[in-house]
Write a protein that holds these residues in place. Structure first.
Motif, PDB file in Angstrom:
ATOM      1  N   ASP A 176       0.835  -1.213   0.000  1.00 51.45           N
ATOM      2  CA  ASP A 176       0.000   0.000   0.000  1.00 51.45           C
ATOM      3  C   ASP A 176       0.867   1.260   0.000  1.00 51.45           C
ATOM      4  O   ASP A 176       0.591   2.212  -0.747  1.00 51.45           O
ATOM      5  N   LYS A 177       1.900   1.277   0.823  1.00 50.26           N
ATOM      6  CA  LYS A 177       2.797   2.443   0.907  1.00 50.26           C
ATOM      7  C   LYS A 177       3.474   2.699  -0.439  1.00 50.26           C
ATOM      8  O   LYS A 177       3.502   3.836  -0.929  1.00 50.26           O
ATOM      9  N   ARG A 180       0.963   3.938  -3.102  1.00 47.81           N
ATOM     10  CA  ARG A 180       0.628   5.351  -2.880  1.00 47.81           C
ATOM     11  C   ARG A 180       1.759   6.264  -3.351  1.00 47.81           C
ATOM     12  O   ARG A 180       1.522   7.333  -3.904  1.00 47.81           O
ATOM     13  N   ILE A 185       0.069   9.852  -3.859  1.00 47.64           N
ATOM     14  CA  ILE A 185      -1.091  10.119  -2.982  1.00 47.64           C
ATOM     15  C   ILE A 185      -0.582  10.505  -1.609  1.00 47.64           C
ATOM     16  O   ILE A 185       0.189   9.887  -1.005  1.00 47.64           O
TER      17      ILE A 185
END
Length: 185
Positions: A176-177, A180, A185
């Motif tokens: 996820d990191k 992003r 994001i």
């Protein structure tokens, strides 16, 4: 990332998990198994996948052959009982089985090809076979497995570091990191 469970095997359990394609050079794993068997060391080799295409299981009665395993619970059991994953590939990207075994805190012993050395560091979180000649690969594979057999504390330390690295590199949080970051994001 699975929870690491300490497993103590009477014999060192070495697994090949993968396809029996020519790039995998499963016959080199079989040759390593044969040499260790001839030394009468407490090491047992296991093959998961369609390896019967390239080696004859009847010629290796001192090895276990699982065939193709599709049951997730059975694969979890295999990962849990393993001590070492061995790969003797001619080339690789980053096989899922390497990520899986690292996550389970197991030692990955692999030829230092393609993407493998980007994730496996010799005697830090796994072991690498740097030889390119097939006879030398067999010899180096035997030596590395003997070292892991004779130094259980090294085997434990490598597995723990592999698990930490897997968590850092392959966990959902890490994914996820990084995702992003790519999308800003």
């Amino acid at each position: 990332i699975p929870t690491i469970r300490k497993v103590v095997n009477d014999e060192l359990q070495v697994f090949f998990i993968g396809r029996g394609s020519s790039q995998k050079r499963v016959y080199l794993v079989a040759a390593i198994a044969k040499q260790l068997h001839e030394k009468a060391l407490p090491v047992h080799f296991n093959f998961v996948g369609d390896v019967e295409k390239v080696i004859e299981p009847a010629l290796y009665p001192y090895c276990s052959f699982y065939g193709i395993v599709t049951d997730d619970a059975k694969m979890d059991s295999i990962y849990q009982q393993a001590d070492i994953l061995i790969l003797t590939s001619l080339f690789e990207g980053l096989p899922v089985v390497v990520m899986q075994m690292m996550a389970y805190g197991k030692v990955v012993l692999s030829t230092a090809v393609s993407g493998i050395p980007d994730y496996i560091f010799h005697e830090q979180n796994g072991m690498l076979i740097t030889a390119t000649d097939e006879a030398a690969i067999i010899s180096e594979g035997v030596q590395n497995i003997e070292k892991l057999l004779n130094e259980p504390e090294l085997r434990t330390a490598l597995g723990l570091q592999a698990s930490k690295d897997a968590n850092r590199l392959f966990s959902k949080e890490s994914f996820d990191k990084n995702y992003r970051k790519i999308l800003c994001i």
